[in-house]
Design a protein around this motif. Structure first.
Motif, mmCIF file in Angstrom:
data_model
loop_
_atom_site.group_PDB
_atom_site.id
_atom_site.type_symbol
_atom_site.label_atom_id
_atom_site.label_comp_id
_atom_site.label_asym_id
_atom_site.label_seq_id
_atom_site.Cartn_x
_atom_site.Cartn_y
_atom_site.Cartn_z
ATOM 1 N N ALA A 109 -0.169 -9.119 0.429
ATOM 2 C CA ALA A 109 -0.305 -7.656 0.495
ATOM 3 C C ALA A 109 0.392 -6.942 -0.656
ATOM 4 O O ALA A 109 0.212 -5.744 -0.838
ATOM 5 C CB ALA A 109 0.251 -7.138 1.819
ATOM 6 N N PHE A 143 0.819 -1.212 0.000
ATOM 7 C CA PHE A 143 0.000 0.000 0.000
ATOM 8 C C PHE A 143 0.863 1.277 0.000
ATOM 9 O O PHE A 143 0.856 2.058 -0.956
ATOM 10 C CB PHE A 143 -0.949 -0.051 1.205
ATOM 11 N N ASN A 165 -1.811 6.037 11.302
ATOM 12 C CA ASN A 165 -2.562 5.210 10.340
ATOM 13 C C ASN A 165 -2.699 5.925 8.999
ATOM 14 O O ASN A 165 -3.249 7.020 8.940
ATOM 15 C CB ASN A 165 -3.970 4.925 10.875
ATOM 16 N N SER A 199 8.472 3.130 10.049
ATOM 17 C CA SER A 199 7.846 2.445 11.171
ATOM 18 C C SER A 199 6.531 3.126 11.565
ATOM 19 O O SER A 199 6.005 3.964 10.835
ATOM 20 C CB SER A 199 8.814 2.334 12.347
ATOM 21 N N ALA A 232 9.061 -2.834 3.565
ATOM 22 C CA ALA A 232 8.538 -4.213 3.591
ATOM 23 C C ALA A 232 8.252 -4.648 5.019
ATOM 24 O O ALA A 232 9.085 -4.490 5.916
ATOM 25 C CB ALA A 232 9.550 -5.167 2.954
HETATM 26 P P1 NAD Z 1 1.481 -3.622 3.225
HETATM 27 O O1 NAD Z 1 1.173 -4.810 4.070
HETATM 28 O O2 NAD Z 1 0.403 -3.022 2.378
HETATM 29 O O3 NAD Z 1 2.697 -3.954 2.243
HETATM 30 C C1 NAD Z 1 3.834 -4.638 2.672
HETATM 31 C C2 NAD Z 1 4.657 -4.993 1.444
HETATM 32 O O4 NAD Z 1 5.842 -5.673 1.886
HETATM 33 C C3 NAD Z 1 3.929 -5.935 0.477
HETATM 34 O O5 NAD Z 1 4.118 -5.499 -0.854
HETATM 35 C C4 NAD Z 1 4.604 -7.279 0.725
HETATM 36 O O6 NAD Z 1 4.600 -8.116 -0.421
HETATM 37 C C5 NAD Z 1 6.010 -6.835 1.109
HETATM 38 N N1 NAD Z 1 6.699 -7.850 1.941
HETATM 39 C C6 NAD Z 1 6.213 -8.485 3.040
HETATM 40 N N2 NAD Z 1 7.110 -9.353 3.516
HETATM 41 C C7 NAD Z 1 8.224 -9.232 2.730
HETATM 42 C C8 NAD Z 1 9.501 -9.841 2.733
HETATM 43 N N3 NAD Z 1 9.828 -10.760 3.648
HETATM 44 N N4 NAD Z 1 10.393 -9.475 1.792
HETATM 45 C C9 NAD Z 1 10.072 -8.537 0.851
HETATM 46 N N5 NAD Z 1 8.874 -7.937 0.787
HETATM 47 C C10 NAD Z 1 7.960 -8.280 1.723
HETATM 48 O O7 NAD Z 1 2.071 -2.537 4.236
HETATM 49 P P2 NAD Z 1 1.938 -0.946 4.201
HETATM 50 O O8 NAD Z 1 0.645 -0.575 4.835
HETATM 51 O O9 NAD Z 1 2.259 -0.472 2.844
HETATM 52 O O10 NAD Z 1 3.093 -0.557 5.223
HETATM 53 C C11 NAD Z 1 4.407 -0.251 4.758
HETATM 54 C C12 NAD Z 1 5.281 0.036 5.957
HETATM 55 O O11 NAD Z 1 4.735 1.147 6.684
HETATM 56 C C13 NAD Z 1 5.367 -1.109 6.955
HETATM 57 O O12 NAD Z 1 6.681 -1.175 7.439
HETATM 58 C C14 NAD Z 1 4.408 -0.726 8.062
HETATM 59 O O13 NAD Z 1 4.800 -1.267 9.299
HETATM 60 C C15 NAD Z 1 4.538 0.778 8.045
HETATM 61 N N6 NAD Z 1 3.354 1.504 8.525
HETATM 62 C C16 NAD Z 1 2.143 1.338 7.940
HETATM 63 C C17 NAD Z 1 1.042 2.066 8.388
HETATM 64 C C18 NAD Z 1 -0.309 1.934 7.738
HETATM 65 O O14 NAD Z 1 -1.245 2.613 8.180
HETATM 66 N N7 NAD Z 1 -0.484 1.137 6.688
HETATM 67 C C19 NAD Z 1 1.180 2.954 9.454
HETATM 68 C C20 NAD Z 1 2.443 3.088 10.045
HETATM 69 C C21 NAD Z 1 3.527 2.379 9.553
#
Ligand code: NAD
Ligand code: TYD
Length: 354
Positions: free
Chosen positions: A36, A10, A187, A131, A80
């Motif tokens: 994801a 995302f 978020n 993070s 990731a």
């Molecule tokens: P997401 O789950 O939508 O996407 C995660 C991506 O990482 C996916 O494309 C997945 O294929 C890839 N991935 C997972 N495991 C992997 C691995 N072992 N090796 C390589 N690729 C891998 O997550 P997001 O919502 O896009 O979040 C991105 C980052 O931002 C994360 O680190 C999350 O902790 C952080 N974050 C997200 C939010 C939120 O609201 N979505 C808020 C704060 C922080």
């Protein structure tokens, strides 16, 4: 060039699209394409030579070493992760594997590569760790918002695994001198958000006339940040942030879950009225999430004071854009819901997807 991990998820895909819309600097995108990861998020880049996609796992040290030696990035942006709290409750192992072991492997590969750079490139290199505010735990209703010095008190397997990765990143700076940057954000919401998280789930369920499940009393509070604002903050921190520093990134938009769902229902009533009645009739209060954090709130004054960043979107403008995006991208929603978005993995990498 820069190396991005998780660029098919995302936030990562929004970052990749925004980066290439505003830079000509190429980008290497390493993603394992778990459930994801969705290559359709990046369809606009088909045929664009500035975007190099590699299907692989951040725990694969040999792959990381090969990619770093071959592409010689000036920066590594680490998105990731396993990111969904509810999944972490049902199956925490994947969170430890990717968020802890994967981040450790990436740090070690980055350290090995960085040690081999000449002095100028070494000083300019950045490892940017993306993070979450969830590492700080839960706030009382009247407590001040999280600052960068707030105690780490993670409560879910997800937030504990992210806290562990933040500590590793900090230690790699303190012990080895790796020039790291960490952003802890609230978020996110916006285009390409997988419909297991609150906002996209409520939009797609409401459009399908399905129940809108609100956990517990629905008075849990989150701070909501439009994903494009998050991406602009990351670009700025990468460019101007001080190595070793952390920056909290938030939208200055605290809302209860009830308010969020009501806002989505009201927008859908306006933009796609349902002859069966107002969308809020679909709201159902369901069993609470175990260990459900009551409130998150980000104090984003440091990034404003030091780097001049503030979010461009209000919640009202951001949620309107988001609902409109889901209304205009029905095919994306259908393919995510049917699972056919994963055909890309099967077609390109028979047998190698997980
Ligand atoms: P997401 O789950 O939508 O996407 C995660 C991506 O990482 C996916 O494309 C997945 O294929 C890839 N991935 C997972 N495991 C992997 C691995 N072992 N090796 C390589 N690729 C891998 O997550 P997001 O919502 O896009 O979040 C991105 C980052 O931002 C994360 O680190 C999350 O902790 C952080 N974050 C997200 C939010 C939120 O609201 N979505 C808020 C704060 C922080
Ligand atoms: P979520 O989008 O999973 O993000 P996080 O747990 O990382 O904050 O959930 C946001 C809030 O919405 C959280 O308080 C849990 C709640 N929630 C519901 O009430 N119903 C749902 O179906 C979902 C997915 C979340």
């Amino acid at each position: 060039m820069i190396l991005v991990t998780g660029g098919a998820g995302f936030i990562g895909s929004n970052f990749v699209l925004d980066w290439l819309a505003s830079h000509d600097e190429p980008l290497l995108n390493l993603d394992a394409l778990t459930y994801a990861g969705n290559m359709e998020n990046l369809a606009a880049l088909d045929g664009d030579a500035r975007h190099v996609f590699v299907h692989g796992d951040i725990r694969d040290r040999a792959l990381l070493d090969r990619l770093l030696a071959e592409y010689r990035p000036r920066a590594l942006l680490h998105f990731a992760a396993e990111s969904h709290v509810d999944r972490s409750i049902h199956g925490p192992a994947a969170f430890i594997r990717t968020n802890v072991e994967g981040s450790f492997t990436l740090l070690e590969a980055a350290r090995g590569y960085w040690n081999g750079l000449d002095d100028g490139a070494k000083a300019a290199f950045r490892f940017h760790h993306v993070s979450t505010d969830e590492v700080y735990g839960s706030l009382a209703p009247d407590a001040p918002a999280f600052t960068e010095t707030h105690l780490y008190q993670p409560n879910s397997p997800y937030s504990a695994s992210k806290a562990a990765s933040d500590h590793l990143v900090r230690a790699w700076h303190h012990t080895y001198g790796l020039p790291v940057l960490t952003t802890n954000c609230s978020n996110n919401y916006g285009p390409f958000h997988f419909p297991e998280k609150l906002i996209p789930l409520m939009i797609v369920n409401a459009l399908a006339g399905k129940a809108l499940p609100i956990y517990g009393d629905g008075l849990n509070v989150r701070d909501w940040l439009y994903v494009k604002d998050h991406c602009s903050a990351i670009r700025l921190v990468l460019e101007r942030g001080q190595p070793g520093q952390t920056y909290n990134v938030g939208g200055w938009n605290e809302r209860t879950n009830r308010e969020i769902v009501e806002a989505i229902c009201a927008l859908l009533d306006e933009l796609r009225p349902d002859p069966a009645g107002p969308h809020r009739r679909l709201i159902q209060f369901v069993t609470d999430r175990p260990g459900h954090d009551r409130r998150y709130a980000i104090d984003a004054r440091k990034i404003e004071r030091e780097l001049g960043w503030r979010p461009a979107e209000s919640f009202e403008s951001g949620i309107r854009k988001t609902v409109q995006w889901y209304l205009q991208n029905d095919a994306w929603v259908q393919r995510v819901q049917s699972g056919s978005y994963r055909d890309w993995v099967a077609q390109h990498y028979t047998g190698s997807a997980r």
